[in-house]
Enzyme design. Sequence first.
Site, PDB file in Angstrom:
ATOM      1  N   ILE A  32       0.917  -1.188   0.307  1.00 33.84           N
ATOM      2  CA  ILE A  32       0.099  -0.042  -0.124  1.00 33.84           C
ATOM      3  C   ILE A  32       0.867   1.264   0.146  1.00 33.84           C
ATOM      4  CG2 ILE A  32      -1.678   1.059   1.308  1.00 33.84           C
ATOM      5  CD1 ILE A  32      -2.836  -1.401   2.373  1.00 33.84           C
ATOM      6  N   SER A 158      -6.358  -1.464  11.290  1.00 33.95           N
ATOM      7  CA  SER A 158      -6.953  -2.798  10.881  1.00 33.95           C
ATOM      8  C   SER A 158      -8.084  -3.095  11.875  1.00 33.95           C
ATOM      9  CB  SER A 158      -5.768  -3.981  11.029  1.00 33.95           C
ATOM     10  OG  SER A 158      -6.397  -5.196  10.898  1.00 33.95           O
ATOM     11  N   TYR A 183      -0.360  -7.813  17.346  1.00 36.61           N
ATOM     12  CA  TYR A 183      -0.731  -6.851  16.166  1.00 36.61           C
ATOM     13  C   TYR A 183      -2.180  -6.294  16.572  1.00 36.61           C
ATOM     14  CZ  TYR A 183      -2.159  -5.963  11.429  1.00 36.61           C
ATOM     15  OH  TYR A 183      -2.496  -5.348  10.146  1.00 36.61           O
ATOM     16  N   SER A 217      -1.243  -8.086  -0.088  1.00 36.45           N
ATOM     17  CA  SER A 217      -0.091  -7.279  -0.061  1.00 36.45           C
ATOM     18  C   SER A 217       1.131  -8.140   0.408  1.00 36.45           C
ATOM     19  CB  SER A 217      -0.139  -6.069   0.854  1.00 36.45           C
ATOM     20  OG  SER A 217      -0.278  -6.216   2.203  1.00 36.45           O
TER      21      SER A 217
END
Length: 566
Positions: A32, A158, A183, A217
């Site tokens: 991205i 996210s 994360y 990605s």
Amino acid sequence: MLPFRLCLWFIMSTAAGSTKPLAIVTGANTGIGFHTAEALAERGFHVILACRSLERGENALAAAQGKGSAELRRLDLSSFASVQAFAADLGILGRPVELLVCNAGLNSASANQEPDGQLSEDKVDVLYQTNYLSHFLLTLLLLPLLRRARGRVINISSVVHRSASLDDFEITTRIREPYVSLYGLSKLAQIVSSYALHARYGEEVAFHCVNPGGVGSDIWRGYAGWQQKLFSSILISPKTAASTVVAACTAKEAAAPCRPRYWNGYLGADRSALLEFWSPFPAREALVESQPAQDHQDPKLAEELWEQSLSEIRAAGVEMQYERAERQLLAANMERQRLNGLAQHLAHLALQRSAAQLGAAQRRWSKAERQRQAAATLQEEAKALGEASFTEMQAFKALPSVEPGTPQPKRPRTAPDTAPAALQDTALEEESKRRQAAAELYAQARKQLQRRHLANEHRAEAEVARRENEELQSSLASRRPEGPPPGHVAFALRSALACWSKRRRLCEQVLNGVAAAGLQNAAEESGLVTDESCGQQLPPGRFDPVLGRMPVLPEDDPTEALDSAW
């Protein structure tokens, strides 16, 4: 010759880039970040590609320079020292920063899960530091440049932040056995810190988050090959996801001052949190806003995260440089708030004073208007009085007058006793008629005298009204450009005085005729000898006291002798 051309190209590119808005994109060598930097360069930004590996960033630099102005700088987000060096270089340039895109990040598969590789050189979890804490420090260090440009900070978040546990904040500096991924916690920290930063600097810098959703990605590079192919086939491409990020970077509604927004890469994410990760339709340039987890709205959590983040940064030995900038920013914000409060207070006082002055002016105008109405009323009364006096004068002129020197009928002598009885009766009847006529004339004169006294009272009232009218006219003239029209008091006085002069001469003629006729008996019967208007008793046939109390004025202009007569 080649070095000269390279120097010339560097000077020209630097000069061209200095006139464009500056954008910084972390992790711009792939995914991205690569397509975001390329699109921003095409839209006129001078883009700084902040990459950990300069070798892998060369391809991204060539692609961005093919679209516009760009340069490559080294930034290792797993090291606070690298972040400080990157920010110091930008501070030396002194260029305002319009845009900071915090894109670089790791996921659980690409992070080192071994006990000896979980923590960075700054004693913080590598994944947590790369995704959040180093971006947080970079934002703080670049705040002076962001504030100068009234820029914006875009955090690539996210949907996984919804599953993060707040208890994990206590283990960000610990080695976990077995390994626990941070994360989701790092993405939650990005969102919560955006609200904490907005509470402190939101008037000058905008802080937003973009959840691109599932993207095929390079972040999946730690997964198996078949998994990477599956993800790349069903998820949107990095270029499609970058279009949503670029829309957030350039949208007018996202400019400061603006509340933090949470945008998504898929349509329908504003209706269900399940569609935040994937739906059949990507959002592309459309900004689909939804609400993140409820934890971001907790002010207590925001303050706790703020203090914990600062303590972890201080533990790495960077507190002095940051705290000095933080104190300067806080002092500037406090001074700005003080000046804003003072300006609001002064504006409130000015508004109150203006309202008081307006109220006083309205009261003065109301008073002047009442005075004007009173003056108009007095003017109407004076006009009515003048018209009544004029009408009375006309009625008086219609009365028959007896000019002085007119021969009066002689009194018939009494017939001798030897006269016939018919002649005596005739003489007595004529004598009775003459006495009756004299009594009627005296009654008329008495009525005229009473009217004269009433006229005197009216004259005094008219004079008082005239003076009050003049005072009101002068007062109104000082307050308003135009005054009331002049009155008719002078005309009324002239008419009244002319009327009084005519009445005086008529009374004089009547009384002289009565005296000449020698009708003392008639005078006694009519009450002339006890005339109340004279205030004294009169001897029979003496009318001088009555006539002496009436002024004699010239016939041509009776007002010329007003002062001497009265």
